[in-house]
Each structure stands twice: as structure tokens, then as C-alpha cells.
Design a protein around this motif. Structure first.
Motif, PDB file in Angstrom:
ATOM      1  N   LEU A   2       0.947  -1.194  -0.010  1.00 34.86           N
ATOM      2  CA  LEU A   2      -0.082   0.279  -0.251  1.00 34.86           C
ATOM      3  C   LEU A   2       0.946   1.164   0.126  1.00 34.86           C
ATOM      4  CD1 LEU A   2      -2.785   1.168   0.511  1.00 34.86           C
ATOM      5  CD2 LEU A   2      -2.440   1.196   2.844  1.00 34.86           C
ATOM      6  N   PHE A   3       1.789   1.351   0.801  1.00 31.19           N
ATOM      7  CA  PHE A   3       2.770   2.643   0.940  1.00 31.19           C
ATOM      8  C   PHE A   3       3.791   2.548  -0.007  1.00 31.19           C
ATOM      9  CE2 PHE A   3       0.969   2.211   5.389  1.00 31.19           C
ATOM     10  CZ  PHE A   3       0.098   3.155   5.518  1.00 31.19           C
ATOM     11  N   ARG A   4       4.335   1.577  -0.532  1.00 27.70           N
ATOM     12  CA  ARG A   4       5.254   1.424  -1.390  1.00 27.70           C
ATOM     13  C   ARG A   4       6.627   1.857  -0.707  1.00 27.70           C
ATOM     14  NH1 ARG A   4       2.338   3.591  -5.367  1.00 27.70           N
ATOM     15  NH2 ARG A   4       0.753   2.125  -6.568  1.00 27.70           N
ATOM     16  N   LYS A   5       6.592   1.556   0.505  1.00 27.71           N
ATOM     17  CA  LYS A   5       7.669   1.869   1.740  1.00 27.71           C
ATOM     18  C   LYS A   5       7.756   0.921   2.840  1.00 27.71           C
ATOM     19  CE  LYS A   5       7.919   6.371   2.132  1.00 27.71           C
ATOM     20  NZ  LYS A   5       7.334   7.662   2.450  1.00 27.71           N
ATOM     21  N   PHE A   6       9.074   0.939   3.428  1.00 29.72           N
ATOM     22  CA  PHE A   6       9.107   0.005   4.568  1.00 29.72           C
ATOM     23  C   PHE A   6       8.897   0.754   5.587  1.00 29.72           C
ATOM     24  CE2 PHE A   6      11.139  -2.569   1.594  1.00 29.72           C
ATOM     25  CZ  PHE A   6      10.663  -3.892   2.017  1.00 29.72           C
ATOM     26  N   PRO A   7       7.759   0.308   6.538  1.00 28.99           N
ATOM     27  CA  PRO A   7       7.450   1.044   7.885  1.00 28.99           C
ATOM     28  C   PRO A   7       8.691   0.910   9.006  1.00 28.99           C
ATOM     29  CG  PRO A   7       6.013  -0.697   7.561  1.00 28.99           C
ATOM     30  CD  PRO A   7       7.087  -0.892   6.349  1.00 28.99           C
ATOM     31  N   ASP A   8       8.689   1.852   9.659  1.00 29.57           N
ATOM     32  CA  ASP A   8       9.553   1.917  10.814  1.00 29.57           C
ATOM     33  C   ASP A   8       9.244   1.040  11.960  1.00 29.57           C
ATOM     34  OD1 ASP A   8      11.715   3.013  12.209  1.00 29.57           O
ATOM     35  OD2 ASP A   8      11.073   5.113  11.564  1.00 29.57           O
ATOM     36  N   THR A   9       9.993  -0.108  12.208  1.00 26.84           N
ATOM     37  CA  THR A   9       9.643  -1.043  13.210  1.00 26.84           C
ATOM     38  C   THR A   9      10.622  -1.349  14.075  1.00 26.84           C
ATOM     39  OG1 THR A   9      10.419  -2.624  11.530  1.00 26.84           O
ATOM     40  CG2 THR A   9       7.898  -2.445  11.346  1.00 26.84           C
ATOM     41  N   ASP A  10      11.583  -0.700  14.494  1.00 26.18           N
ATOM     42  CA  ASP A  10      12.366  -0.647  15.598  1.00 26.18           C
ATOM     43  C   ASP A  10      11.758  -0.838  17.091  1.00 26.18           C
ATOM     44  OD1 ASP A  10      14.219   0.009  13.508  1.00 26.18           O
ATOM     45  OD2 ASP A  10      14.680   2.158  14.203  1.00 26.18           O
ATOM     46  N   MET A  11      10.901  -0.373  17.181  1.00 31.77           N
ATOM     47  CA  MET A  11      10.433  -0.439  18.324  1.00 31.77           C
ATOM     48  C   MET A  11       9.268  -1.633  18.627  1.00 31.77           C
ATOM     49  SD  MET A  11       9.361   2.918  20.758  1.00 31.77           S
ATOM     50  CE  MET A  11      10.703   3.362  20.290  1.00 31.77           C
ATOM     51  N   ASN A  12       9.224  -2.171  19.867  1.00 30.88           N
ATOM     52  CA  ASN A  12       8.243  -3.063  20.293  1.00 30.88           C
ATOM     53  C   ASN A  12       6.726  -2.393  19.874  1.00 30.88           C
ATOM     54  OD1 ASN A  12       6.278  -4.747  21.423  1.00 30.88           O
ATOM     55  ND2 ASN A  12       7.869  -5.371  22.991  1.00 30.88           N
ATOM     56  N   PRO A  13       5.929  -2.865  19.195  1.00 30.08           N
ATOM     57  CA  PRO A  13       4.685  -2.051  18.758  1.00 30.08           C
ATOM     58  C   PRO A  13       3.906  -1.998  19.850  1.00 30.08           C
ATOM     59  CG  PRO A  13       4.835  -4.447  17.849  1.00 30.08           C
ATOM     60  CD  PRO A  13       6.066  -3.770  18.467  1.00 30.08           C
ATOM     61  N   ASP A  14       3.947  -2.663  21.058  1.00 26.32           N
ATOM     62  CA  ASP A  14       3.000  -2.813  22.140  1.00 26.32           C
ATOM     63  C   ASP A  14       3.421  -1.873  22.979  1.00 26.32           C
ATOM     64  OD1 ASP A  14       1.657  -5.187  21.341  1.00 26.32           O
ATOM     65  OD2 ASP A  14       3.421  -6.463  22.147  1.00 26.32           O
ATOM     66  N   GLU A  15       4.691  -1.333  23.008  1.00 30.39           N
ATOM     67  CA  GLU A  15       5.479  -0.667  24.186  1.00 30.39           C
ATOM     68  C   GLU A  15       5.444   0.826  23.759  1.00 30.39           C
ATOM     69  OE1 GLU A  15       8.951  -2.526  25.438  1.00 30.39           O
ATOM     70  OE2 GLU A  15       7.945  -4.290  26.159  1.00 30.39           O
ATOM     71  N   ALA A  16       5.454   1.296  22.685  1.00 30.83           N
ATOM     72  CA  ALA A  16       5.820   2.618  22.217  1.00 30.83           C
ATOM     73  C   ALA A  16       5.001   3.725  22.932  1.00 30.83           C
ATOM     74  CB  ALA A  16       5.734   2.665  20.739  1.00 30.83           C
ATOM     75  N   VAL A  17       3.625   3.297  23.098  1.00 36.21           N
ATOM     76  CA  VAL A  17       2.906   4.311  23.579  1.00 36.21           C
ATOM     77  C   VAL A  17       2.988   4.807  24.930  1.00 36.21           C
ATOM     78  CG1 VAL A  17       0.371   4.790  24.178  1.00 36.21           C
ATOM     79  CG2 VAL A  17       0.983   3.987  21.877  1.00 36.21           C
ATOM     80  N   ALA A  18       3.187   3.603  25.930  1.00 38.61           N
ATOM     81  CA  ALA A  18       3.423   3.639  27.320  1.00 38.61           C
ATOM     82  C   ALA A  18       4.804   4.547  27.401  1.00 38.61           C
ATOM     83  CB  ALA A  18       3.678   2.479  27.984  1.00 38.61           C
ATOM     84  N   LEU A  19       5.804   3.968  26.589  1.00 39.30           N
ATOM     85  CA  LEU A  19       7.209   4.870  26.840  1.00 39.30           C
ATOM     86  C   LEU A  19       6.945   6.396  26.282  1.00 39.30           C
ATOM     87  CD1 LEU A  19       9.379   2.133  24.821  1.00 39.30           C
ATOM     88  CD2 LEU A  19       9.052   2.404  27.369  1.00 39.30           C
ATOM     89  N   GLY A  20       6.331   6.521  25.394  1.00 38.96           N
ATOM     90  CA  GLY A  20       5.986   8.076  25.050  1.00 38.96           C
ATOM     91  C   GLY A  20       5.134   8.707  26.145  1.00 38.96           C
ATOM     92  N   ALA A  21       4.547   8.151  26.819  1.00 39.97           N
ATOM     93  CA  ALA A  21       3.753   8.728  27.786  1.00 39.97           C
ATOM     94  C   ALA A  21       4.614   8.948  29.015  1.00 39.97           C
ATOM     95  CB  ALA A  21       2.726   7.696  28.285  1.00 39.97           C
ATOM     96  N   ALA A  22       5.654   8.074  29.329  1.00 40.45           N
ATOM     97  CA  ALA A  22       6.571   8.273  30.229  1.00 40.45           C
ATOM     98  C   ALA A  22       7.498   9.586  29.918  1.00 40.45           C
ATOM     99  CB  ALA A  22       7.593   7.193  30.413  1.00 40.45           C
ATOM    100  N   ILE A  23       7.677   9.555  28.869  1.00 39.46           N
ATOM    101  CA  ILE A  23       8.829  10.751  28.068  1.00 39.46           C
ATOM    102  C   ILE A  23       7.908  11.945  28.411  1.00 39.46           C
ATOM    103  CG2 ILE A  23      10.031  11.789  26.315  1.00 39.46           C
ATOM    104  CD1 ILE A  23      10.432   9.051  25.230  1.00 39.46           C
ATOM    105  N   GLN A  24       6.526  12.045  28.097  1.00 40.05           N
ATOM    106  CA  GLN A  24       5.817  13.264  28.290  1.00 40.05           C
ATOM    107  C   GLN A  24       5.802  13.615  29.713  1.00 40.05           C
ATOM    108  OE1 GLN A  24       3.041  15.413  26.212  1.00 40.05           O
ATOM    109  NE2 GLN A  24       3.851  16.340  28.251  1.00 40.05           N
ATOM    110  N   GLY A  25       5.764  12.523  30.795  1.00 43.76           N
ATOM    111  CA  GLY A  25       5.947  12.820  32.090  1.00 43.76           C
ATOM    112  C   GLY A  25       6.911  13.318  32.557  1.00 43.76           C
ATOM    113  N   ALA A  26       8.183  13.129  31.804  1.00 44.36           N
ATOM    114  CA  ALA A  26       9.418  13.730  32.230  1.00 44.36           C
ATOM    115  C   ALA A  26       9.328  15.037  31.834  1.00 44.36           C
ATOM    116  CB  ALA A  26      10.631  12.911  31.562  1.00 44.36           C
ATOM    117  N   MET A  27       8.746  15.432  30.331  1.00 44.61           N
ATOM    118  CA  MET A  27       9.049  16.813  30.007  1.00 44.61           C
ATOM    119  C   MET A  27       8.132  17.580  30.789  1.00 44.61           C
ATOM    120  SD  MET A  27       7.749  16.250  26.023  1.00 44.61           S
ATOM    121  CE  MET A  27       8.627  15.256  24.890  1.00 44.61           C
TER     122      MET A  27
END
Ligand code: AMP
Length: 560
Positions: free
Chosen positions: A317-342
Motif C-alpha cells: 500500500l505505502f510502497r515503503k518499509f514502515p519503521d519497526t524498530d520499536m516493540n509495537p506494544d510498548e511505544a505508547v507507554a514509553l512515549g507517555a513516560a517521556i511526556q511525564g518527564a517533559m
């Protein structure tokens, strides 16, 4: 310490910020994912997470799941004859995460950033906040899930302006968001999705293939058999990404039935589901006014993006490889923790400004002259459109429609219908205009909408400069201290299970379920193992408990 929480439809996670960056906090079973499942038994004992999910096969009437879908609605869930609101069930999940974090960190945890889907409206966000309050957490801020994912991927740290698409396929929901990083501002440009599409639908397809191959009808299966089949189908679905073929075995009646499903066969059967993914992608791009080729990065989040058939489809569909470095289950919680630190102004993280979008359209009612002398009234004129980045301010000029008209009425409405009557009425303003032939007098109507759901409406008569203002406050249903205390007291009959026996409870439940699912020698072995374990539990001898539990777990591992 402000923790970050991903309160998911299927699973929830809690994370904190360390010197080495954000980290997920393991739960009492040592796992990162806590299923968003709650069970309450007849005696008012509460079970959360894996233990609650395990109870599903044995005591389905005591278990609730996917209640995130009901957040902000009047829906009630009945568990063992007692009624619960979605935010109360969510608060039990939050409480369990909070306790795990406190035990792990050794300090009280009282503040959190909680993630919510980008499309959650004010009511649903407030319900989430209330869930936090009921769990004893101060929810200073909420972060939209795609923004959290982008923050976790470190995209906010880029020096160049970037546009990205966050593709989130969870257990029961599908969301696409277009984000833009522009001069240190991370902006959600558009959101779209399907509330009824997710990994579970892919499991259903696997279960259907099994039934067809075994010549069975779902309605002829008992509830327990259905739960069992679903579990096996789920396992097969997760396994098929690495195999050409998977085999599903399931005990139906007294007979173990078996069927094999090939990768291509499964992919073809999921054709309709995959096609459904296309629409929200197209819609979000068109709402953001972008072409697929203008997207710089694609982020995958949500457990179901692990499915190879989904990834293959996306690459096509995208004709491009998606970014998959991160565990797809964990990205949101990690981002929320960074926001907490901000929020805590931790000097290790650069602060970025996160904005949000308005998830509905705000407008007014107008009369339109579509031909000389012919009018259509009751039409809706959008002023701030859905997906506009907020805070936002827009002005529309409206002209008089009749000769010698002396007043203009501005009705403030919210909704997506072309017809005013189908949209939600929020308030109205009346203003006087000088007499004149139609179309010669006009008013400027300005809507200003901010992140706190405050809508300010200003009407200004163009010729005289006269203005009138109206402020409409989004429904503020934050609970007062007394209300929270009262509801907590009402819920105090609930007996939250002590953390330390969780593993024993889970092993017991799993063994009981396996006992029901097996026959013959295996059943007898499980029976013996269970009896030994129960006797050890009665003795209270820790060493004996550990030994018999491990023996029982070995027996379970052979199968599960
Ligand atoms: P989430 O709501 O993000 O936790 O996603 C849960 C969904 O992801 C469920 O439908 C799971 O079956 C699915 N899922 C998790 N792991 C895998 C996997 N390895 N392969 C396929 N689907 C998975």
C-alpha cells in the motif's frame, strides 16, 4: 515521579523515565503487558489482568473486557450480578498498574500521564481522567496515542520538519493519524479509524477456517468450547507469521478436532479485512491535505501490526518499509513516560509542544439562497472543521437573507450532518443589524476553540462594529473530591487480591481450565498435580508451594 500509562483496549502498560531513557515496569507476574481485563466474583474479590482473563473460560459471567470502548458512555457491565461503569473497570486496571509500579520503584506513585486515542472526544477523555482519579492517580495530562508513539520513536528530536503516519492496529480498534513536526511543534494533523477493526477480527477468520474445515457450526458449540477455540485460533494467528502452515487443535465434545491452515489461504480469507484498512488511510491523508508520497515515515503500533499479512499489505500500500524498530506494544507507554518527564521538566528531554485536534466539527445554522428568490433553510455551515489543530480560531462572514432584516440569530452547533437539526445544539446569540436590502448587511462569526474544550463565539456586525460574545464550556464532569471518596466507598466491598499470591492464583486457574480441556491420563496427571499444589497452599509452607507450583507449571507448559 510521573509515570506514563497506556490504558489499552486489550492490554495496558506502565512506564517510567530513567537516566537511560523510558522503561516499562514489569507487573506482578514479571510481564510487560497487563491484559485490560477485570473479573469480580460473587464474594467481591477482584482479579485484574492475566488472572482475570484466565477466569474467562471457567466463569465467563464474572469477567469484563474491551470496556475502553464504553468509556464516556452510560454503558454498564454486570459482573457476578454487580454493575460497573467503564471508568470503574478501567480504574481497577489502573490501580493494579499503580501497585505494580510502587512495588517495583519502592516509592508512592500518585501522578500519571495517560494516553488516549486521538479521536477520543471530551467526554471520553474526562471519563479516562475519572478512572485515574478513582485509582488514586492525579492525571495531570493526557497524551494522544499516536503522539506518544512519535515521541517514543524520538521523532520529536528531529531537526528537520517531518510528516509521519502512525498506523495503530490493536486488538479491537484501528487508528490512523497523520502527524507533523514543524519548528519543534508536534502536531496531530488528522485522525481517522475504524472502531470495529482489529487483531480480534483476524482471530475470528482463523476460527472460521477451522470450523469450516471440521464441518462445524459455531452455534452448536458450547460457550466454553467457543472460548477454547478462540484461544487456539489466537495462538495459530500469532504463529502463522513465521510459518507456511499452522495446525489448530481443539477439544469439541469428547473429541479432539484438528485442522491445518496455510499462509496464503489465510491471507486470502482476510482479504476483506485488509481492504477495510485502506479507507481510513485515504481519509486521514485527504483530511490532512497530503499525498501518500509526502509522508516521510510510517510508524507501526498495536499488537496486530506484528501479523506478516498486515505488514506485507502495508508495504504494498505505502510502497515503503514502515519503521519497526520499536516493540509495537510498548511505544505508547514509553512515549507517555517521556511526556511525564517533559512535564517534570527533566533536563534530559527536550520539551516539545504537543497540540491536539478537534475531533468534531463546530458550526452554525444558515439559510442559503440557491436560486434567485429560492431559499433552503436549516443548513449547517462548518466554522471549525473536524481535525482542525487546536487551539484554533476561524471566522465566517454571514449575510442577511431578507430585505429589512433587523436581527441575525447565530445558533452554535456541533456535528457532521449537512442539516442543522441533526447536529448537537450548544447555544445561541442574537444580534441587531441595521435595516437594509438583503445581502447588504453582514456579521462576522468567530469561533475560538482551545485545548480545554472552551468554545468562544463572537459575533460582530460588520457595518456598526457592534459585538456579542458567548462562551460555551465543554461538559466538565470531573468528579469532586467528595464524589470520588463516595464512589470509592461504594466500591470498597471489592477485595483487591494481594499482589504476592498472583502467580499461585494464575497457575490454579490455568490448571483447572486445562483439566476441563483434557481427557484420560493427562486429566489424571493434572488432577494429581492440582491436589498436591492445593495441599501445599493449605500448609502455607513456602518452599513446598514453590516446588509443587513448578511441577504443575511443567505439566501445563506441555500444552499451553
Ligand atoms: P494491542 O491492543 O495493541 O495490545 O493488540 C492486541 C492484538 O495484537 C491482539 O489481537 C493480538 O492477537 C495481536 N497480536 C499480538 N501479538 C501478535 C503476533 N505476534 N502476531 C499477530 N498478532 C498479534
Amino acid at each position: 515521579m510521573i509515570v506514563g500509562i497506556d490504558l489499552g483496549t486489550t492490554n495496558s502498560l506502565i512506564a517510567y523515565f530513567t537516566e537511560e531513557g523510558p522503561k516499562i515496569i514489569p507487573n506482578r507476574l514479571g510481564k510487560h503487558l497487563t491484559p485490560s481485563v477485570v473479573s469480580v466474583d460473587e464474594e467481591g474479590n477482584v482479579y485484574v489482568g492475566e488472572t482475570a482473563r484466565e477466569r474467562m473460560s471457567l466463569y465467563p459471567d464474572t469477567v469484563a473486557m474491551t470496556f475502553k470502548r464504553g468509556m464516556g458512555t452510560e454503558r454498564e457491565y454486570v459482573l457476578s450480578g454487580r454493575k460497573f461503569r467503564p471508568e470503574e473497570l478501567s480504574s481497577l486496571v489502573l490501580r493494579s498498574l499503580k501497585e505494580d509500579a510502587e512495588a517495583y520503584l519502592g516509592v508512592p506513585v500518585t501522578e500519571a500521564v495517560i494516553s488516549v486515542p486521538a479521536y477520543f472526544d471530551d467526554k471520553r477523555r474526562k471519563a479516562t481522567k475519572r478512572a485515574g482519579e478513582l485509582a488514586g492517580l492525579k492525571v495531570e495530562r493526557m497524551i494522544s496515542e499516536p503522539t506518544a508513539a512519535a515521541v517514543a520513536y524520538g521523532l520529536y528530536d528531529k531537526t528537520q520538519d517531518t510528516r509521519f503516519l502512525v498506523f495503530d492496529l490493536g486488538g479491537g480498534t484501528f487508528d490512523v493519524s497523520i502527524l507533523e513536526l514543524y519548528h519543534n511543534i508536534l502536531e496531530v494533523r488528522a485522525v481517522a479509524g475504524d472502531n470495529y477493526l482489529g487483531g480480534e477480527d483476524f482471530t475470528q477468520i482463523m476460527a472460521k477456517l477451522f470450523l469450516k474445515k471440521c464441518d462445524l457450526n459455531l452455534n452448536d458449540l458450547t460457550q466454553k468450547e467457543q472460548v477454547r477455540l478462540y484461544k487456539q485460533a489466537e495462538k495459530a494467528k500469532c504463529a502463522i507469521s513465521d510459518e507456511d502452515k499452522v495446525t489448530i487443535k481443539c477439544l469439541i465434545g469428547e473429541e479432539e478436532r484438528e485442522a491445518s491452515v496455510g499462509y496464503r489461504e489465510y491471507e486470502a480469507a482476510c482479504g476483506e479485512l485488509l481492504a477495510k484498512i485502506r479507507e481510513p488511510v485515504k481519509k486521514s491523508l485527504s483530511d490532512a491535505g497530503l499525498k501518500l508520497s509526502e509522508i516521510d515515515e510510517i510508524l507501526l503500533i498495536g499488537g496486530a501490526t506484528r501479523l506478516s499479512i498486515v505488514r506485507d499489505f502495508l508495504i504494498r500500500l505505502f510502497r515503503k518499509f514502515p519503521d519497526t524498530d520499536m516493540n509495537p506494544d510498548e511505544a505508547v507507554a514509553l512515549g507517555a513516560a517521556i511526556q511525564g518527564a517533559m512535564k517534570e521538566r527533566n533536563e534530559m528531554v527536550k520539551e516539545v509542544i504537543l497540540t491536539d485536534v478537534c475531533s468534531f466539527t463546530l458550526g452554525t445554522e444558515v439559510v442559503v439562497e440557491y436560486e434567485e428568490g429560492k431559499y433552503e433553510d436549516g443548513l449547517f455551515c462548518p466554522i471549525i472543521e473536524r481535525n482542525t489543530v487546536i487551539p484554533a480560531s476561524h471566522t465566517e462572514r454571514l449575510y442577511t437573507v431578507r430585505d429589512n432584516q433587523t436581527r441575525v440569530r447565530v445558533r452554535v452547533l456541533q456535528g457532521e450532518s449537512r442539516f442543522a437539526r441533526n447536529n448537537l445544539f450548544l447555544g445561541e446569540l442574537n444580534i441587531e443589524v441595521p435595516r437594509a436590502p438583503k445581502g447588504e448587511e453582514a456579521v462576522d462569526v468567530t469561533y475560538t476553540y482551545d485545548i480545554n474544550s472552551l468554545l468562544e463565539v463572537e459575533v460582530k456586525v460588520v457595518s456598526t462594529g457592534k459585538t456579542q460574545k458567548l462562551i460555551i464550556k465543554g461538559q466538565d464532569n470531573t468528579m469532586t473530591e467528595e464524589e470520588i471518596t463516595k464512589r470509592m466507598e461504594e466500591l470498597s466491598y471489592l477485595k483487591v487480591q494481594p499482589r504476592d499470591h498472583e502467580e499461585n492464583r494464575l497457575v490454579l486457574l490455568r490448571a483447572e481450565r486445562m483439566y476441563e480441556e483434557s481427557l484420560g491420563d493427562r486429566r489424571r496427571m493434572l488432577d494429581r498435580g492440582l491436589m498436591r499444589f492445593e495441599a501445599a497452599l493449605d500448609s502455607g509452607d513456602e518452599q513446598r508451594i514453590r516446588k509443587t507450583r513448578e511441577e504443575l507449571m511443567d505439566l501445563l507448559e506441555d500444552e499451553d
